[in-house]
Design a protein around this motif. Structure first.
Motif, PDB file in Angstrom:
ATOM      1  N   SER A 202       3.270 -28.905  28.451  1.00  0.00           N
ATOM      2  CA  SER A 202       2.004 -28.895  29.208  1.00  0.00           C
ATOM      3  C   SER A 202       1.263 -27.581  28.946  1.00  0.00           C
ATOM      4  O   SER A 202       1.467 -26.594  29.639  1.00  0.00           O
ATOM      5  CB  SER A 202       2.247 -29.130  30.702  1.00  0.00           C
ATOM      6  N   PRO A 203       0.388 -27.604  27.929  1.00  0.00           N
ATOM      7  CA  PRO A 203      -0.329 -26.384  27.549  1.00  0.00           C
ATOM      8  C   PRO A 203      -1.256 -25.886  28.654  1.00  0.00           C
ATOM      9  O   PRO A 203      -1.797 -26.689  29.413  1.00  0.00           O
ATOM     10  CB  PRO A 203      -1.160 -26.825  26.330  1.00  0.00           C
ATOM     11  N   GLY A 204      -1.389 -24.561  28.721  1.00  0.00           N
ATOM     12  CA  GLY A 204      -2.309 -23.957  29.694  1.00  0.00           C
ATOM     13  C   GLY A 204      -3.347 -23.133  28.953  1.00  0.00           C
ATOM     14  O   GLY A 204      -3.549 -23.306  27.748  1.00  0.00           O
ATOM     15  N   ASP A 205      -3.987 -22.182  29.678  1.00  0.00           N
ATOM     16  CA  ASP A 205      -5.001 -21.361  29.004  1.00  0.00           C
ATOM     17  C   ASP A 205      -4.480 -19.939  28.794  1.00  0.00           C
ATOM     18  O   ASP A 205      -5.212 -18.975  28.865  1.00  0.00           O
ATOM     19  CB  ASP A 205      -6.321 -21.358  29.782  1.00  0.00           C
ATOM     20  N   ASP A 206      -3.180 -19.824  28.530  1.00  0.00           N
ATOM     21  CA  ASP A 206      -2.544 -18.528  28.318  1.00  0.00           C
ATOM     22  C   ASP A 206      -2.322 -18.283  26.832  1.00  0.00           C
ATOM     23  O   ASP A 206      -2.465 -19.191  26.006  1.00  0.00           O
ATOM     24  CB  ASP A 206      -1.191 -18.517  29.030  1.00  0.00           C
ATOM     25  N   LEU A 207      -1.923 -17.038  26.497  1.00  0.00           N
ATOM     26  CA  LEU A 207      -1.754 -16.644  25.096  1.00  0.00           C
ATOM     27  C   LEU A 207      -0.643 -17.445  24.389  1.00  0.00           C
ATOM     28  O   LEU A 207      -0.783 -17.800  23.225  1.00  0.00           O
ATOM     29  CB  LEU A 207      -1.444 -15.143  25.022  1.00  0.00           C
ATOM     30  N   ILE A 208       0.442 -17.752  25.099  1.00  0.00           N
ATOM     31  CA  ILE A 208       1.544 -18.473  24.436  1.00  0.00           C
ATOM     32  C   ILE A 208       1.089 -19.892  24.054  1.00  0.00           C
ATOM     33  O   ILE A 208       1.327 -20.347  22.930  1.00  0.00           O
ATOM     34  CB  ILE A 208       2.820 -18.493  25.318  1.00  0.00           C
ATOM     35  N   SER A 209       0.382 -20.566  24.961  1.00  0.00           N
ATOM     36  CA  SER A 209      -0.138 -21.906  24.627  1.00  0.00           C
ATOM     37  C   SER A 209      -1.075 -21.816  23.429  1.00  0.00           C
ATOM     38  O   SER A 209      -1.089 -22.687  22.557  1.00  0.00           O
ATOM     39  CB  SER A 209      -0.918 -22.505  25.801  1.00  0.00           C
ATOM     40  N   ASP A 210      -1.857 -20.733  23.395  1.00  0.00           N
ATOM     41  CA  ASP A 210      -2.803 -20.534  22.303  1.00  0.00           C
ATOM     42  C   ASP A 210      -2.093 -20.324  20.967  1.00  0.00           C
ATOM     43  O   ASP A 210      -2.499 -20.873  19.942  1.00  0.00           O
ATOM     44  CB  ASP A 210      -3.613 -19.273  22.634  1.00  0.00           C
ATOM     45  N   LEU A 211      -1.023 -19.519  20.977  1.00  0.00           N
ATOM     46  CA  LEU A 211      -0.279 -19.253  19.736  1.00  0.00           C
ATOM     47  C   LEU A 211       0.389 -20.528  19.234  1.00  0.00           C
ATOM     48  O   LEU A 211       0.460 -20.789  18.036  1.00  0.00           O
ATOM     49  CB  LEU A 211       0.781 -18.169  19.963  1.00  0.00           C
ATOM     50  N   VAL A 212       0.888 -21.341  20.158  1.00  0.00           N
ATOM     51  CA  VAL A 212       1.536 -22.600  19.792  1.00  0.00           C
ATOM     52  C   VAL A 212       0.537 -23.537  19.098  1.00  0.00           C
ATOM     53  O   VAL A 212       0.863 -24.235  18.152  1.00  0.00           O
ATOM     54  CB  VAL A 212       2.136 -23.266  21.065  1.00  0.00           C
ATOM     55  N   ARG A 213      -0.714 -23.498  19.567  1.00  0.00           N
ATOM     56  CA  ARG A 213      -1.756 -24.385  19.016  1.00  0.00           C
ATOM     57  C   ARG A 213      -2.448 -23.824  17.785  1.00  0.00           C
ATOM     58  O   ARG A 213      -3.133 -24.552  17.076  1.00  0.00           O
ATOM     59  CB  ARG A 213      -2.862 -24.595  20.069  1.00  0.00           C
ATOM     60  N   ALA A 214      -2.339 -22.475  17.567  1.00  0.00           N
ATOM     61  CA  ALA A 214      -3.186 -21.811  16.550  1.00  0.00           C
ATOM     62  C   ALA A 214      -3.035 -22.456  15.181  1.00  0.00           C
ATOM     63  O   ALA A 214      -1.931 -22.754  14.725  1.00  0.00           O
ATOM     64  CB  ALA A 214      -2.814 -20.331  16.462  1.00  0.00           C
ATOM     65  N   GLU A 215      -4.170 -22.661  14.505  1.00  0.00           N
ATOM     66  CA  GLU A 215      -4.150 -23.233  13.162  1.00  0.00           C
ATOM     67  C   GLU A 215      -5.305 -22.626  12.375  1.00  0.00           C
ATOM     68  O   GLU A 215      -6.441 -22.618  12.845  1.00  0.00           O
ATOM     69  CB  GLU A 215      -4.303 -24.751  13.241  1.00  0.00           C
ATOM     70  N   VAL A 216      -5.014 -22.049  11.208  1.00  0.00           N
ATOM     71  CA  VAL A 216      -6.064 -21.502  10.345  1.00  0.00           C
ATOM     72  C   VAL A 216      -5.826 -22.059   8.946  1.00  0.00           C
ATOM     73  O   VAL A 216      -4.733 -21.870   8.384  1.00  0.00           O
ATOM     74  CB  VAL A 216      -6.034 -19.949  10.309  1.00  0.00           C
ATOM     75  N   GLU A 217      -6.811 -22.723   8.392  1.00  0.00           N
ATOM     76  CA  GLU A 217      -6.729 -23.322   7.053  1.00  0.00           C
ATOM     77  C   GLU A 217      -5.419 -24.100   6.864  1.00  0.00           C
ATOM     78  O   GLU A 217      -4.691 -23.910   5.891  1.00  0.00           O
ATOM     79  CB  GLU A 217      -6.862 -22.232   5.979  1.00  0.00           C
ATOM     80  N   GLY A 218      -5.077 -24.918   7.837  1.00  0.00           N
ATOM     81  CA  GLY A 218      -3.907 -25.785   7.723  1.00  0.00           C
ATOM     82  C   GLY A 218      -2.572 -25.090   7.995  1.00  0.00           C
ATOM     83  O   GLY A 218      -1.535 -25.735   8.025  1.00  0.00           O
ATOM     84  N   GLU A 219      -2.592 -23.756   8.216  1.00  0.00           N
ATOM     85  CA  GLU A 219      -1.335 -23.033   8.483  1.00  0.00           C
ATOM     86  C   GLU A 219      -1.117 -22.939   9.996  1.00  0.00           C
ATOM     87  O   GLU A 219      -2.058 -22.778  10.769  1.00  0.00           O
ATOM     88  CB  GLU A 219      -1.420 -21.586   7.940  1.00  0.00           C
ATOM     89  N   ARG A 220       0.158 -22.995  10.385  1.00  0.00           N
ATOM     90  CA  ARG A 220       0.509 -22.792  11.803  1.00  0.00           C
ATOM     91  C   ARG A 220       1.639 -21.785  11.883  1.00  0.00           C
ATOM     92  O   ARG A 220       2.329 -21.538  10.895  1.00  0.00           O
ATOM     93  CB  ARG A 220       0.975 -24.107  12.425  1.00  0.00           C
TER      94      ARG A 220
END
Ligand code: HEM
Length: 415
Positions: free
Chosen positions: A217-235
């Motif tokens: 259950s993602p929230g609006d915190d930094l850890i949820s953000d890092l889990v979702r982060a995607e740049v040019e297809g990389e995670r």
């Protein structure tokens, strides 16, 4: 609840970081005369150097180490990240934090940094400022404001950066005491190796549980953000996230608390500058940048020569470890007039307190915002506070890390 089975678990009892006496060590009061002297001899030295804490024992199997004291020479190294590699940090930090961006060279560094940097964008900073930082600082001030006196290191500067990080990560309030303990144990690993490693393992377990929760259950915190982060297809992989989160503690907590303390110290020792800032808060950015020049919390960073090279006419062998004395560079008299004076009105404020080049501090905008909110809130609530005439006068100390260990002040109670 995350982290119940972690190795260095501790209870939820309030944690007084000063209980871990060795986290705040360092006893050199003023290394700057010696640093000036060494820089005047030569901005670049080869061979072991004693900067007051004993020279490193030379390892005959390695090329002679290099120490850089001059501003232009430090910038030249940081600009040329092909010749000067950051892989040297692998020896120092990998066992404690895992593989972090600090030790990576290009192109790996660029990819991972872009992924984690996306969480530090200005929209996030604005939200953190309004919803997190001011709340943390006000709560800390509430606890002593009625008394009319306080040691601002113990009551505010030492505590707020770690609480801000805990909130940015969205950790439950009940976990703060142990998170804070692990954070300081990890940061002070050089003082107590076993305790630091246990804290690192405990944090990894703890973050693993938090990440599993945030995935569900993602929230609006930094850890949820890092889990979702995607740049040019990389995670980011889980290990990359654990490492980054552990890097945030020494990188973001130790530094910010020290910078805020040194700024208050400088202002309390020059009333005219205190009064100028008190009356005109738009001076804050220059007051803060000047303290990072005058007393950078981190005075030395590292690189390793990736090939044979030469700097300021001094030969450097491939594989040589290089200490960049950013504290000395920031007081280079070839760049700054009257360099030992803290002067928020100084014209030239470019400095290397946040480093320079591709590894320039990722958290610098956060650090600037956090400390601005902390200092302005103190000024607003305590009024024009002064040093406590009945207390031991404070001083700045340390070598690799520097700041005051106490800041006893008095003020009109009740703000
Ligand atoms: C006044 C406070 C701070 C100071 C003086 C400071 C100083 C520095 C310096 C000198 C470097 C460069 C290291 C090198 O090139 O070897 C650095 C890198 C870094 N800092 Fe800060 N820092 C501060 C606050 C923060 C904060 C608040 C965070 C995050 C929460 C942070 C995260 C980082 C990270 C992740 C890196 C590595 C960047 C990379 O390797 O690309 N720092 N910092």
């Amino acid at each position: 609840m995350p982290g119940l089975h972690s190795a260095a678990d501790s209870t939820a009892a309030p944690f007084d970081p000063f209980e871990l006496k060795d986290v705040v060590g360092g006893s050199i009061r003023d290394p700057y005369p010696m640093l000036h002297e060494l820089r005047r001899q030569s901005p670049v030295h080869t061979g072991p150097i004693d900067v007051g804490e004993g020279a490193e024992i030379a390892d005959p199997s390695k090329p002679p180490p290099v120490t850089v004291f001059g501003f232009d020479e430090v910038v030249q190294v940081l600009r040329d990240n092909d010749t000067y590699s950051s892989a040297v940090y692998a020896d120092v930090t990998e066992v404690v934090m895992g593989r972090t961006i600090l030790q990576m060279d290009e192109p790996e560094h660029r990819i991972i940094r872009a992924l984690v940097a996306s969480s530090f964008r200005s929209k996030m900073l604005q939200r953190w400022e309004e919803q997190l930082v001011a709340v943390v600082v006000n709560e800390l001030i509430d606890s002593f404001v009625e008394s009319g006196r306080s040691d601002l290191v113990r009551s505010v500067t030492f505590n707020y950066p770690v609480q801000v990080i805990a909130r940015i990560l969205g950790l439950p309030r009940a976990d703060y005491p142990r998170f804070q303990r692990w954070a300081f144990e990890l940061t002070s690993v050089a003082a107590n190796w076993e305790r630091g490693l246990a804290a690192s393992a405990a944090l990894r377990d703890y973050f693993a549980d938090v990440m599993a929760e945030r995935r569900a259950s993602p929230g609006d915190d930094l850890i949820s953000d890092l889990v979702r982060a995607e740049v040019e297809g990389e995670r980011l992989s889980d290990e990359e996230i654990f490492s980054f989160l552990r890097l945030l503690l020494p990188a973001g907590v130790e530094t910010t608390y020290r910078a805020s303390g040194s700024l208050l110290f400088a202002l309390l020792h020059d009333r005219s500058q205190f009064d100028a800032l008190y009356a005109d808060r738009s001076l804050y950015p220059q007051a803060f940048e000047e303290v990072l020049r005058w007393e950078p919390p981190v005075t030395v960073i590292l690189r390793r020569a990736a090939r044979d090279t030469e700097l300021a006419g001094v030969k450097i062998d491939q594989g040589a470890d290089i200490a960049l004395m950013i504290g000395a560079a920031n007081r280079d008299e070839r760049k700054y007039s009257d360099p030992d004076r803290y002067d928020l009105f100084r014209e030239q404020r470019q400095h290397v307190g946040f480093g320079f080049g591709v590894h320039v501090c990722l958290g610098m905008h956060l650090a600037r915002m956090e400390s601005r909110v902390a200092i302005n809130t103190l000024l607003d609530r305590l009024g024009p506070f002064t040093l406590d005439p009945e207390a031991e006068p404070p001083h700045i100390e340390g070598m690799a890390f520097r700041s005051p260990l106490s800041l006893p002040v008095v003020f009109a109670a009740g703000g």
